[in-house]
Design a protein around this motif. Sequence first.
Motif, PDB file in Angstrom:
ATOM      1  N   ASP A  26       0.693  -1.163   0.241  1.00  0.00           N
ATOM      2  CA  ASP A  26       0.103   0.579  -0.211  1.00  0.00           C
ATOM      3  C   ASP A  26       0.676   1.280   0.005  1.00  0.00           C
ATOM      4  N   MET A  27       2.179   1.372  -0.360  1.00  0.00           N
ATOM      5  CA  MET A  27       3.257   2.435  -0.261  1.00  0.00           C
ATOM      6  C   MET A  27       3.128   2.948  -1.850  1.00  0.00           C
ATOM      7  N   ASN A  28       2.822   2.612  -3.197  1.00  0.00           N
ATOM      8  CA  ASN A  28       2.266   2.985  -4.744  1.00  0.00           C
ATOM      9  C   ASN A  28       4.098   2.611  -4.923  1.00  0.00           C
ATOM     10  N   HIS A  29       4.309   1.806  -4.781  1.00  0.00           N
ATOM     11  CA  HIS A  29       5.606   1.173  -4.677  1.00  0.00           C
ATOM     12  C   HIS A  29       5.327   1.130  -6.389  1.00  0.00           C
ATOM     13  N   GLU A  30       6.956   0.781  -7.471  1.00  0.00           N
ATOM     14  CA  GLU A  30       6.060   0.724  -9.023  1.00  0.00           C
ATOM     15  C   GLU A  30       7.081  -0.408  -8.644  1.00  0.00           C
ATOM     16  N   TYR A  31       8.623  -1.287  -8.376  1.00  0.00           N
ATOM     17  CA  TYR A  31       8.348  -2.065  -8.166  1.00  0.00           C
ATOM     18  C   TYR A  31       8.519  -2.944  -6.771  1.00  0.00           C
ATOM     19  N   MET A  32       8.371  -3.795  -7.575  1.00  0.00           N
ATOM     20  CA  MET A  32       7.632  -5.141  -6.013  1.00  0.00           C
ATOM     21  C   MET A  32       8.752  -6.518  -7.083  1.00  0.00           C
ATOM     22  N   SER A  33       9.043  -7.412  -6.080  1.00  0.00           N
ATOM     23  CA  SER A  33       9.890  -9.025  -6.245  1.00  0.00           C
ATOM     24  C   SER A  33       9.419  -9.899  -5.876  1.00  0.00           C
ATOM     25  N   TRP A  34       9.786 -10.961  -5.510  1.00  0.00           N
ATOM     26  CA  TRP A  34       9.977 -12.507  -5.021  1.00  0.00           C
ATOM     27  C   TRP A  34      11.316 -12.909  -5.006  1.00  0.00           C
ATOM     28  N   TYR A  35      11.493 -13.546  -3.521  1.00  0.00           N
ATOM     29  CA  TYR A  35      12.370 -14.052  -3.179  1.00  0.00           C
ATOM     30  C   TYR A  35      12.406 -15.438  -3.229  1.00  0.00           C
ATOM     31  N   ARG A  36      13.191 -16.472  -2.652  1.00  0.00           N
ATOM     32  CA  ARG A  36      13.053 -17.489  -2.180  1.00  0.00           C
ATOM     33  C   ARG A  36      14.006 -17.602  -1.498  1.00  0.00           C
ATOM     34  N   GLN A  37      13.842 -17.986   0.432  1.00  0.00           N
ATOM     35  CA  GLN A  37      15.057 -18.141   1.244  1.00  0.00           C
ATOM     36  C   GLN A  37      15.082 -19.641   1.394  1.00  0.00           C
ATOM     37  N   ASP A  38      16.223 -20.594   1.379  1.00  0.00           N
ATOM     38  CA  ASP A  38      16.424 -21.318   1.963  1.00  0.00           C
ATOM     39  C   ASP A  38      17.587 -21.541   2.354  1.00  0.00           C
ATOM     40  N   PRO A  39      17.629 -22.510   3.529  1.00  0.00           N
ATOM     41  CA  PRO A  39      17.961 -22.440   5.030  1.00  0.00           C
ATOM     42  C   PRO A  39      20.248 -21.991   4.640  1.00  0.00           C
ATOM     43  N   GLY A  40      20.668 -21.084   5.484  1.00  0.00           N
ATOM     44  CA  GLY A  40      21.473 -21.308   5.055  1.00  0.00           C
ATOM     45  C   GLY A  40      22.221 -20.552   3.581  1.00  0.00           C
ATOM     46  N   MET A  41      21.344 -20.241   3.399  1.00  0.00           N
ATOM     47  CA  MET A  41      21.427 -19.095   2.004  1.00  0.00           C
ATOM     48  C   MET A  41      20.939 -18.168   1.489  1.00  0.00           C
ATOM     49  N   GLY A  42      21.552 -17.890   0.868  1.00  0.00           N
ATOM     50  CA  GLY A  42      20.998 -15.758   0.385  1.00  0.00           C
ATOM     51  C   GLY A  42      19.236 -16.085   0.044  1.00  0.00           C
TER      52      GLY A  42
END
Lengths: 112, 114
Positions: A26-42
């Motif tokens: 709800d911040m009217n941001h242009e940029y959105m992204s999806w990430y995955r995070q696995d144990p011990g990883m970035g």
Amino acid sequence: NAGVTQTPKFQVLKTGQSMTLQCAQDMNHEYMSWYRQDPGMGLRLIHYSVGAGITDQGEVPNGYNVSRSTTEDFPLRLLSAAPSQTSVYFCASSYRGATEAFFGQGTRLTVV
Amino acid sequence: KNQVEQSPQSLIILEGKNCTLQCNYTVSPFSNLRWYKQDTGRGPVSLTIMTFSENTKSNGRYTATLDADTKQSSLHITASQLSDSASYICVVSRFNTNAGKSTFGDGTTLTVKP
């Protein structure tokens, strides 16, 4: 001001099932992204969007689809869940791509 | 290849002590470097963001430094508290990347013990 909201917080899927992870900001941001995070990883970028109607692949896009019909929403679809997709998924938004990002609380997905 | 390396991988300190986390990167051309704090089970929260011309930025007890010539950054935590226990993530972005593809480090896990 809710910021970035992800639903659900937890999900268990059977192999082969499909589902959609929801993300809204709800911040009217242009940029959105999806990430995955696995144990011990970035965090690894799955897909991103620079505005409504525009999406692109990130580092690990296989098995996932996205769409951006509105500025506020950026759902992530798992087409046919696999155990390798067991992970914690984070949605983020920012005013522009390379600026401070605001993250949701994450969705912990287990595929059995 | 654009890379971000963080060290140490994990760190345990006593409450009240100071500590410094390191971030080395090969991302080029450089746009900015960000430090995030991620509490267990929660999403990352921004601590600082630094551009090429900035070499120090503070946020309370957190002070980040940047040496763009050597491509190194550090995050110094002063007078640690139990609530500082978290993973600290360094993120570096490339110049003029409208798509905002950033490279994430694997993080340093900090544990503050009483």
